[in-house]
Scaffold this motif. Structure first.
Motif, mmCIF file in Angstrom:
data_model
loop_
_atom_site.group_PDB
_atom_site.id
_atom_site.type_symbol
_atom_site.label_atom_id
_atom_site.label_comp_id
_atom_site.label_asym_id
_atom_site.label_seq_id
_atom_site.Cartn_x
_atom_site.Cartn_y
_atom_site.Cartn_z
ATOM 1 N N HIS A 84 0.880 -1.295 0.089
ATOM 2 C CA HIS A 84 -0.069 0.196 -0.040
ATOM 3 C C HIS A 84 0.947 1.280 0.016
ATOM 4 O O HIS A 84 0.429 2.432 -0.429
ATOM 5 C CB HIS A 84 -0.874 0.163 1.214
ATOM 6 N N ALA A 88 0.323 4.200 -2.768
ATOM 7 C CA ALA A 88 -0.097 5.536 -2.294
ATOM 8 C C ALA A 88 1.162 6.607 -3.149
ATOM 9 O O ALA A 88 0.687 7.649 -3.480
ATOM 10 C CB ALA A 88 0.531 5.446 -0.743
ATOM 11 N N ARG A 158 -4.636 4.128 6.589
ATOM 12 C CA ARG A 158 -4.492 4.924 5.151
ATOM 13 C C ARG A 158 -2.993 6.003 5.328
ATOM 14 O O ARG A 158 -2.931 6.460 6.247
ATOM 15 C CB ARG A 158 -5.658 5.977 4.733
ATOM 16 N N GLN A 174 -6.101 12.595 0.109
ATOM 17 C CA GLN A 174 -6.273 11.969 1.218
ATOM 18 C C GLN A 174 -7.624 11.542 1.614
ATOM 19 O O GLN A 174 -8.120 10.504 2.212
ATOM 20 C CB GLN A 174 -5.801 12.882 2.454
ATOM 21 N N ARG A 177 -8.591 8.559 -0.252
ATOM 22 C CA ARG A 177 -8.188 7.180 0.554
ATOM 23 C C ARG A 177 -9.004 6.809 1.451
ATOM 24 O O ARG A 177 -9.402 5.900 1.760
ATOM 25 C CB ARG A 177 -6.775 7.435 0.975
ATOM 26 N N GLU A 178 -9.509 7.875 2.358
ATOM 27 C CA GLU A 178 -10.394 7.714 3.433
ATOM 28 C C GLU A 178 -11.600 7.203 3.215
ATOM 29 O O GLU A 178 -12.579 6.579 4.087
ATOM 30 C CB GLU A 178 -10.262 8.963 4.403
ATOM 31 N N HIS A 180 -12.368 5.383 0.645
ATOM 32 C CA HIS A 180 -12.413 4.049 -0.317
ATOM 33 C C HIS A 180 -12.943 2.954 0.319
ATOM 34 O O HIS A 180 -14.055 2.102 -0.525
ATOM 35 C CB HIS A 180 -10.901 3.818 -0.570
ATOM 36 N N ASP A 181 -12.891 2.818 1.456
ATOM 37 C CA ASP A 181 -13.660 1.630 2.242
ATOM 38 C C ASP A 181 -15.388 1.894 2.179
ATOM 39 O O ASP A 181 -15.881 1.280 2.241
ATOM 40 C CB ASP A 181 -13.193 1.613 3.736
ATOM 41 N N GLN A 287 -4.192 -0.962 0.755
ATOM 42 C CA GLN A 287 -4.465 0.350 1.066
ATOM 43 C C GLN A 287 -4.143 1.322 -0.005
ATOM 44 O O GLN A 287 -3.009 1.033 -0.791
ATOM 45 C CB GLN A 287 -3.843 0.901 2.490
ATOM 46 N N HIS A 288 -4.797 2.517 -0.084
ATOM 47 C CA HIS A 288 -4.744 3.502 -1.146
ATOM 48 C C HIS A 288 -4.388 4.845 -0.549
ATOM 49 O O HIS A 288 -4.978 5.144 0.436
ATOM 50 C CB HIS A 288 -5.750 3.587 -2.048
#
Length: 288
Positions: A84, A88, A158, A174, A177-178, A180-181, A287-288
């Motif tokens: 991840h 990133a 993340r 950011q 990424r947060e 994404h889930d 993770q991204h």
């Protein structure tokens, strides 16, 4: 700056990197103190084309350094999608134009503009998981906690943004990424490789980030024949239609929607009913 130094993790600052920090194009003075804000000004530092840090986690890099970082992280991310940290770095060093377009979309949308102004974060420190678990079944918050528990993932995994040379764009990636889930929850996709590829197709169509496009194109090579057939037959067409039709997913203030029924939120975003996939426990997702 050597590659080791560029990729070395720095200790986390006491405050959020995106809490009331603003950048301005005017050089003097270097720091202006205001009511609850700090205005940081970019100054040349080090090699030509490299600026001083614009936010606490920022690592300034030259265009050549960004090319090298992008190439190296792309190779590593394709070799091991679960790296991840490399995913990133790839997103940050290749996504400037897409991030600028996404920022414009957010600025034009009332809810998106409010998100840019208030800079909410999705972290364990800002989430009340016990409250979300107490919500009725079928609500967005309850389904999100189910997703976290079923797939054994945490919102705190993340990586912080480091290589984006614009403080507001750093927050945009950011934020991506947060959420994404949350997209996994909205799209009804697990965190196995098949589910990740479907989400990447949705993100590639809707957000246009090069990292998402690479994941969508090259992710299927790790699937077996049966999963590849399901992906190309039903899931990719559904993800493409959904990405084209839906409202920009960065323009939703998810923290204010926990009590909303998941199906109602999908209708608001114009996301069609997702295909049914198993919700068995999965290994933690990239993770991204």
């Amino acid at each position: 700056m050597g590659s080791r130094a560029l990729l070395r993790l720095r200790s986390a600052p006491p405050a959020s990197p995106f809490t009331c920090i603003r950048s301005t194009p005017h050089p003097p003075p270097s720091i202006i103190h205001g009511p609850g804000c700090r205005l940081l000004h970019a100054r040349p530092s080090g090699p030509p084309g490299v600026l001083a840090p614009l936010y606490p986690e920022h690592i300034p890099t030259s265009p050549l350094q960004k090319v090298l970082l992008a190439a190296g992280s792309a190779v590593m991310a394709l070799y091991d999608p679960y790296r991840h940290d490399m995913v990133a770095v790839l997103g940050e060093t290749t996504g400037r134009w897409a991030l600028q377009a996404l920022r414009q979309q957010m600025r034009k949308d009332p809810e998106g503009a409010l998100i840019l102004q208030e800079r909410p974060r999705i972290q364990l420190s800002t989430l009340d998981l016990n409250r979300l678990r107490a919500l009725p079944e079928g609500t967005f918050g309850r389904e999100y906690v189910h997703f976290l528990d079923d797939n054994r993932v945490s919102p705190d995994t993340r990586a912080p943004t480091r290589f984006v040379d614009d403080e507001e764009l750093a927050y945009v990636i950011q934020r991506y990424r947060e959420v994404h889930d949350l997209l996994h929850t909205l799209l009804g996709m697990p965190t196995n490789m098949l589910g990740e590829v479907v989400v990447k197709w949705f993100e590639a169509v809707q957000l246009g980030l090069p990292m998402c496009i690479l994941g969508a194109v090259f992710g299927p090579i790790r699937l077996n024949a049966q999963k590849l057939q399901a992906l190309t037959g039903d899931l990719i067409p559904w993800a493409v239609r959904s990405g084209r039709a839906s409202r920009c997913v960065l323009n939703l203030y998810y923290e204010r929607r926990w009590d909303q029924p998941l199906e109602a939120l999908r209708e608001e975003l114009r996301i069609p009913q997702p295909p049914l996939l198993s919700r068995r426990r999965r290994t933690p997702a990239p993770q991204h």
